[in-house]
Design an enzyme around this catalytic site. Sequence first.
Site, short mmCIF file in Angstrom:
data_model
loop_
_atom_site.label_atom_id
_atom_site.label_comp_id
_atom_site.label_asym_id
_atom_site.label_seq_id
_atom_site.Cartn_x
_atom_site.Cartn_y
_atom_site.Cartn_z
N ALA A 131 -3.11 -6.34 3.56
CA ALA A 131 -1.82 -7.00 3.31
C ALA A 131 -0.74 -5.94 3.29
CB ALA A 131 -1.86 -7.76 1.98
N ALA A 133 3.54 -5.45 2.61
CA ALA A 133 4.80 -6.03 2.14
C ALA A 133 5.92 -5.01 2.34
CB ALA A 133 4.67 -6.44 0.68
N SER A 134 7.09 -5.34 1.80
CA SER A 134 8.26 -4.49 2.03
C SER A 134 8.13 -3.14 1.35
CB SER A 134 9.51 -5.20 1.53
OG SER A 134 9.37 -5.56 0.17
N ALA A 136 5.00 -1.88 -0.18
CA ALA A 136 3.67 -1.26 -0.21
C ALA A 136 2.70 -2.08 0.62
CB ALA A 136 3.19 -1.18 -1.65
N GLN A 137 1.49 -1.52 0.80
CA GLN A 137 0.41 -2.29 1.40
C GLN A 137 -0.85 -2.09 0.56
OE1 GLN A 137 0.24 -0.76 5.44
NE2 GLN A 137 -1.38 0.69 4.98
N VAL A 138 -1.80 -3.03 0.72
CA VAL A 138 -2.99 -3.06 -0.13
C VAL A 138 -4.23 -2.81 0.71
CG1 VAL A 138 -4.37 -4.47 -1.69
CG2 VAL A 138 -1.88 -4.66 -1.73
N LYS A 155 -3.11 -0.21 -4.01
CA LYS A 155 -1.75 -0.47 -3.54
C LYS A 155 -1.07 0.86 -3.28
CE LYS A 155 2.27 -3.28 -4.93
NZ LYS A 155 2.80 -4.17 -6.00
N ASP A 290 7.48 -13.19 -11.38
CA ASP A 290 7.23 -13.57 -9.98
C ASP A 290 5.92 -14.36 -9.91
OD1 ASP A 290 7.72 -13.69 -7.26
OD2 ASP A 290 6.82 -11.75 -6.82
#
Length: 524
Positions: A131, A133-134, A136-138, A155, A290
Site C-alpha cells: 500500500a 499513500a501520500s 508513506a508506504q507499507v 510503514k 481518522d
Amino acid sequence: MSNLSAAFRLMRAGWILTREGVISALPVEGLSGLPAFGHKIAGILARPRARHMQRSERMSRAMNKLGPSYVKLGQFLATRPDIVGRDVAADLELLQDRLDFFPQADAVSAIEGSLGRKIDDLYLHFDAPIAAASMAQVHPAEIMKDGSRQKVAVKVIRPGVRHRFARDLEGFYMVARMQERHVPFTRRLRPVQVVETLQQTTRIEMDLRLEAAALSEIAENIKDDAGFRVPNVDWERTGRDVLTLEWIDGIKMSDVSALEAAGFNLKKLAETLIQSFLRHTLRDGFFHADMHPGNLFVDHQGLIVAVDFGITGRLNKQQRRFLAEILYGFITRDYMRVAEVHFEAGYVPHTHDVASFAQAIRAIGEPIHGQPAETISMGKLLTLLFEVTELFDMETRPELVMLQKTMVVVEGVSRMLNPRFNMWKAADPVVGGWIRDNLGPKRIATDLKDGVKAALKLAEAAPEIAAKTEKLHSDLMYMSENGLRFDAQTAEAIGKAEARHTRWGRIALWVIALTLLYIAVRVS
C-alpha cells in the site's frame, strides 16, 4: 524570490485544477461579476473527458497529479466543511491516495538510516510494498521475537516528502494571507491558522515516532476497556522514518457481508464502536480523528482494532465539559444552559444577547425531539449547531470541528453495521456517566483539587516571578531614562529588510514604467 517561486507553483496548481475540471465543478451559487466569468472560462479550459467525470473523481485526479502535499491538503479540508462546504467536503472524503510505490531500495535506505542498523539485522525478510499513500508506504515483514517468527507491518516515509511539503506550504500560506487581507468575511474561519494546523498535523504525521507514541498513549488509556484495541508498537524497529507494528489479521468494518458471514454480532460491534469513541473523547480527551471504515478491523476474537494514527485530536477539560453540557442541554431541552455554556467558554462574543442565542439553539433542538431516536445523529446535531453559531460570530474552533467530523464518520460506520442504530441509547452509559462525574458534586471536588495544585505551583514559582518582575521594572526605568536602543544585530537586520523592500519597490516601479511605455507605443 521565495514568494515568486511560490506564486509560480500556485499558478501551476491552478492550471492543473482547471484542466482537470475541478474549478468548473465547484458550486456557483452567489457568484457574480469577475468570479462568475472566471468560472465559465474554467469550464471552457477543462479537458473534454474531465467534463463527464464526477466532481470527486476530478478532485482525486488533480490532487494526485499535484503530489503528496495537495493530497494531504484535500484530506485535511475534508475535515473542515465549515471552510469548503458540506458537498465539497463529502467529495474530498472520497479522495484516495493513488501514488506509485517508491523503490524498495529507497525504503531499505530510509530504514537503515533511521535505525542505524542493516535491514537483515532488523527483519527476517522485508517484502515488497502492499500500500502506498501520500506520506508513506507499507511493507509486510517478519521478525524474530520471544523465540518465534512474527509478521509485522512496516510503514516507511516517502523520500523527499518533507522538502516537497515545506515548499508547497509557502504557497498555502500565501493564499491564506491574501484571503485574510482581501476577503474580510472569511477572517472568521482563520485561514492562516488553518494552514498552521495543517503544517502541525503533517509534521506530526511525518515523524513516525509520534504516531507510535499516539498508539502507545491510546493503548495505555484503553487497557481496561472491553471490545477495542490498537496494534502493538515494536519500539526497537521504530524511528523517525519507520514504524513497525503488529500485523492485524482481521476483516475491515466496511465489509459488512464478511462480518456477517464470520458470525459477528453487528449490533454489538456498532454499540462498542460509538461507546469507545465517546470514551476516548470525554474520558481521555484524546481520540483517533481518522476512524473511517478502512482504518477499522475486527480481529478473530471479535475485537475492534483501529490502525493509522497519523491524525489524532485532543480536547482539554474545559472543551470536554463544553461538549458534555451541550449534549446534556439538548437532551433535557435546557436551551438557555446550552447558550450560556457558549458564552462562558468565550466561543460567542459577549456583544450578543444570550436569550437570542438560546432562541436559535431552540430552533435546532425542538425538531430533534420530534424524531425517532434511531434517526437522531449527534454529529449532525453539532453540524447544525456550528451553522447557527456562525450567525453569532463564533470563530472556528478547529478541535471542535475535527471532533464533529469524526463523530459523523463513526456514526456512519455504526449505522452501516446497524441501520436502526439508536445513537442516544448506545451513548448514554458513557455520556451519562461522564456528566454525573464531571457536572455534579464530583466536579466541585475535582475543581478544588486542581485549584490546590495550581496554587502550589504558583507558590513554587513565586521567587522566580518576583525576580523577573524586578528585572522588568529595572529595564523599564532604564528605557524611560535613556530611551529605546537596538543592539547591533537588530539594527543590521532592520537595515537589510529595508534594503530588500526598497529593491523590490524599484523593480516594481520599473515594471510599471515599462508597461506604461508599451501601452503608449501601442496606442500611438
